[in-house]
Design an enzyme around this catalytic site. Structure first.
Site, PDB file in Angstrom:
ATOM      1  N   GLU A   1       0.890  -1.172   0.000  1.00  0.00           N
ATOM      2  CA  GLU A   1       0.000   0.000   0.000  1.00  0.00           C
ATOM      3  C   GLU A   1       0.920   1.212   0.000  1.00  0.00           C
ATOM      4  OE1 GLU A   1      -2.980  -0.663  -0.702  1.00  0.00           O
ATOM      5  OE2 GLU A   1      -2.712  -2.788  -0.281  1.00  0.00           O
TER       6      GLU A   1
ATOM      7  N   HIS B   1      -7.333  -3.871  -0.503  1.00  0.00           N
ATOM      8  CA  HIS B   1      -6.428  -2.738  -0.259  1.00  0.00           C
ATOM      9  C   HIS B   1      -5.841  -2.732   1.146  1.00  0.00           C
ATOM     10  CE1 HIS B   1      -7.623  -1.347  -4.156  1.00  0.00           C
ATOM     11  NE2 HIS B   1      -8.886  -1.216  -3.777  1.00  0.00           N
TER      12      HIS B   1
HETATM   13  N1  DCM Z   1      -4.099   3.368  -5.283  1.00  0.00           N
HETATM   14  C1  DCM Z   1      -4.732   4.591  -5.383  1.00  0.00           C
HETATM   15  N2  DCM Z   1      -5.946   4.671  -6.021  1.00  0.00           N
HETATM   16  C2  DCM Z   1      -6.521   3.579  -6.547  1.00  0.00           C
HETATM   17  C3  DCM Z   1      -5.883   2.330  -6.456  1.00  0.00           C
HETATM   18  C4  DCM Z   1      -4.656   2.256  -5.797  1.00  0.00           C
HETATM   19  O1  DCM Z   1      -4.189   5.588  -4.900  1.00  0.00           O
HETATM   20  N3  DCM Z   1      -7.716   3.686  -7.155  1.00  0.00           N
HETATM   21  C5  DCM Z   1      -2.800   3.293  -4.579  1.00  0.00           C
HETATM   22  C6  DCM Z   1      -2.988   3.267  -3.087  1.00  0.00           C
HETATM   23  C7  DCM Z   1      -2.793   1.819  -2.735  1.00  0.00           C
HETATM   24  C8  DCM Z   1      -1.803   1.357  -3.780  1.00  0.00           C
HETATM   25  O2  DCM Z   1      -2.129   2.094  -4.945  1.00  0.00           O
HETATM   26  O3  DCM Z   1      -2.253   1.687  -1.439  1.00  0.00           O
HETATM   27  C9  DCM Z   1      -1.793  -0.127  -4.037  1.00  0.00           C
HETATM   28  O4  DCM Z   1      -3.010  -0.560  -4.554  1.00  0.00           O
HETATM   29  P1  DCM Z   1      -3.625  -1.980  -4.180  1.00  0.00           P
HETATM   30  O5  DCM Z   1      -4.346  -1.864  -2.864  1.00  0.00           O
HETATM   31  O6  DCM Z   1      -4.520  -2.340  -5.298  1.00  0.00           O
HETATM   32  O7  DCM Z   1      -2.499  -2.947  -3.984  1.00  0.00           O
HETATM   33 MG    MG Z   2      -2.885  -3.699  -2.014  1.00  0.00          MG
END
Ligand code: DCM
Ligand code: MG
Ligand code: MG
Length: 233
Positions: free
Chosen positions: A34, A199
């Protein structure tokens, strides 16, 4: 791993060119980050690793969990990290990690990297980091944090990496309209991962393992044997 073509074996015979070398990854370390958001510099707010032996992915003891099965034997590490920049409100919203909640946490530092390295060192090699969209997101972000914190020298040089999004696009393209982790999960299991799982770094790691088992671990692992790249910078 990409084959070394025409390499000589110990008895002097040439290995058949074009056939993947003897590399068979023994441990897959599912990995998710994250972060502060999608704008640069992207900094880590949480990291999770789950190391699973090849045989555990193929035939391991299975525990029913939400209709899927997970390997019983896993080594895991999950840690939160205080970023050195502000978390974007969108990232805070989806991860439920905020500037406020991480304010007294340690930054990405040597102690965290050593914890990761110790976990990796305990695994039977070859070891491969596996992340969903890792090539574009998780792998470069981890490399950047290792460089920034001057801990890159601690990290084992022989670790491989592979991206499940790339694998799934290559092997199962026709089955999915979207290749995001929640959408693949929804297609395979009839529902998106619940908000308390999605997430979170560990939740996403577990989702990835469920997906690999459900789609067919044998085929996916063989793809990684052939196509995994070196993680080292
Ligand atoms: N992220 C984001 N907005 C999104 C998807 C992801 O800012 N719509 C960023 C914040 C998450 C990171 O990417 O902590 C990793 O994504 P994931 O939770 O899919 O691993
Ligand atoms: Mg993630
Ligand atoms: Mg992710």
């Amino acid at each position: 791993m990409k084959a070394e073509k025409g390499r000589k074996t110990s008895d002097g015979k040439k290995e058949e060119a074009g056939i993947a070398g003897p590399v068979q990854i023994q441990t897959f370390v599912f990995f998710d980050l994250e972060t502060t958001g999608l704008d640069h510099p992207r900094q880590i707010t949480e990291i999770s690793l789950a190391a699973v032996r090849r045989d555990q992915l193929l035939t391991g003891t299975e525990v029913p969990l939400g209709g899927a099965s997970l390997p019983r034997v896993m080594d895991k590490l999950t840690a939160c990290v205080r970023p050195r920049r502000d978390i974007h409100p969108k990232a805070a919203e989806i991860t439920n990690l905020t500037n406020q909640s991480l304010r007294n946490h340690r930054v990405f530092d040597e102690d965290l990297v050593k914890s990761m390295v110790h976990l990796l060192n305990r695994q039977e090699g070859p070891v491969c980091l596996v992340a969903h969209n890792g090539e574009k997101f998780d792998f470069p972000i981890l490399r950047e944090e290792l460089t920034e914190s001057e801990t890159v020298d601690f990290f084992p040089q022989n670790v491989l990496c592979a991206d499940t999004m790339v694998v799934i696009k290559d092997l199962y393209a026709g089955q999915f309209k979207s290749f995001s982790l929640p959408k693949i999960h929804e297609k395979l299991f009839g529902e998106a991962p619940p908000p308390e799982v999605a997430h979170t770094a560990e939740g996403d790691v577990i989702t990835m393992i469920k997906i690999v088992k459900k789609l067919g671990a044998e085929e996916i692992l063989q793809w990684m044997d052939k196509n995994a790249a070196a993680f080292a910078i």
